[in-house]
Scaffold this motif. Structure first.
Motif, short mmCIF file in Angstrom:
data_model
loop_
_atom_site.label_atom_id
_atom_site.label_comp_id
_atom_site.label_asym_id
_atom_site.label_seq_id
_atom_site.Cartn_x
_atom_site.Cartn_y
_atom_site.Cartn_z
N UNK A 143 29.63 36.73 48.78
CA UNK A 143 29.72 35.78 47.68
C UNK A 143 28.32 35.56 47.09
N UNK A 144 27.33 35.49 48.01
CA UNK A 144 25.96 35.21 47.55
C UNK A 144 25.24 36.44 47.01
N UNK A 145 25.51 37.61 47.61
CA UNK A 145 24.76 38.83 47.24
C UNK A 145 25.73 39.94 46.83
N UNK A 167 43.29 34.89 47.41
CA UNK A 167 43.79 36.28 47.37
C UNK A 167 42.67 37.32 47.49
N UNK A 168 42.95 38.35 48.30
CA UNK A 168 42.04 39.50 48.38
C UNK A 168 42.61 40.57 47.45
N UNK A 208 35.03 34.94 42.44
CA UNK A 208 33.75 34.24 42.58
C UNK A 208 32.74 34.97 43.44
N UNK A 209 33.12 36.14 44.00
CA UNK A 209 32.20 36.88 44.85
C UNK A 209 31.44 37.92 44.02
#
Ligand code: SAM
Ligand code: SF4
Length: 329
Positions: free
Chosen positions: A177-179, A217-218, A238-239
């Protein structure tokens, strides 16, 4: 080249050392590790000869692994030389990251295309338990160095183990999510120490379930290259990066397996499970010409088994007795 099941073999994983600076419980015993003698390990020149021969047969991607590949002296220059072999399009490395902080920049400059860092937990106590070494800060510095060096293709590998690092699944995925990284979960394989220690891997369906409970959901990502390997990737809203799953124990990807492995002492392994293969070191050291070497490698690759037999009581093939640190994953 095609094997006898019409799979296109285009990827070799090369273990360049059996030495390691960690002692992960599922991979390497704490004590009693039988180190290879220096003279038993292929020299860089010998590995380069094998890579040139394999490139003639259609190998396009090389992954350097171990043991811990960054422990072998001269690794940066070796990456440069592998990258210079005609036909090799992609040079990758799998590392535990401990030594990356001082080497990431040089590796990038030498032409390394992508790096997989194995990190099973971000918690100090769990790291010490799993690896038997207090080196998590070095790994974290290594990851930062990797991003600063400008590597575009970074993957983190985590092997979820019941009762050991279950709570890290969500925390590690959060890094995607962050990188802009791919955080991949790999099912524990019952090889060597993992088998002997009675460790139990968490099935990938369970990992998927935990992530979707946390993040929603993936969304599956379509495969974009035959060199992508067995991971199935997914996006999460959001990732920046992605999460990936390697369902090692099913037979899901044997029919698309495109790889062979070379151990540090020069054995060409045709399947992670099986002990069948070719003693390349004997060939190299008995004066084989380049043409004979290529022919012997091609003959061996044609014998690649159809599928692994991890799940069968008694598979048709012989289970290899090598430990994971001797094979390279
Ligand atoms: N030392 C390097 C590292 O840890 O990345 C490279 C060698 S290590 C053998 C390569 C990969 O094999 C690591 O990602 C590790 O987690 C994985 N591995 C080791 N034993 C395993 C097992 N029994 N089941 C699944 N993966 C395993
Ligand atoms: Fe070493 Fe990698 Fe095995 Fe851990 S998984 S003991 S870091 S070779």
């Amino acid at each position: 080249m095609r094997d006898s099941f019409q799979r296109n073999i285009e990827y070799v994983r090369i273990s360049i050392t059996d030495l390691c600076n960690l002692r992960c419980r599922y991979c390497m015993p704490e004590a009693g590790v039988k180190k290879l003698r220096h003279g038993d390990v292929l020299t860089y020149e010998e590995i380069l000869r094998v890579v040139r021969a394999l490139a003639q047969l259609g190998i396009r991607k090389v992954r350097l692994t171990g043991g811990e590949p960054l422990l072998r002296p001269g690794i940066v220059d070796f990456v440069r030389r592998i990258k210079g072999v005609q036909g090799i399009e992609h040079v990758a490395m799998t590392t535990n990251g401990v030594l990356l902080s001082s080497m990431a920049g040089q590796l990038k400059e030498a032409g390394l295309d992508s790096v997989n860092v194995s990190v099973d937990t971000l918690r100090e106590d769990a790291f010490v338990f799993l690896t038997r070494r207090a080196l998590l800060p070095s790994v974290q510095e290594g990851l930062e160095a990797l991003f600063s060096a400008g590597f575009a293709d970074v993957k983190l590998n985590c092997v979820p183990i019941a009762g050991v690092n279950e709570e890290d699944i969500v925390q590690l995925a959060d890094l995607a999510r962050q990188y802009d990284v791919k955080v991949r979960f790999i099912e524990l394989m019952p090889i060597g120490c993992a088998f002997e220690a009675g460790l139990h891997g968490i099935p990938m369906d369970e990992v998927r379930k935990r992530l979707s409970e946390e993040y929603g959901t993936l969304l599956p990502v379509e495969r974009n290259s035959s060199l992508q390997g067995p991971a199935e990737y997914a996006c999460i809203s959001g990732f920046r990066g992605q999460v990936g799953f390697i369902d090692a124990m099913g037979h899901k990807f044997c029919h698309t397996c495109n790889r062979v492995r070379l151990t540090a002492e020069g054995f060409l392994k045709l399947c992670l499970y099986s002990g069948t293969g070719l003693d390349v070191r004997v060939l190299l050291r008995s004066g084989a010409e380049d043409g004979d070497l290529a022919k012997a490698l091609a003959r061996a690759i044609r014998r690649k088994p159809e599928a692994h037999s991890f799940l069968e009581e008694s598979g048709g093939d012989v289970r290899d007795a090598r430990y994971m640190y001797q094979v390279g994953g």
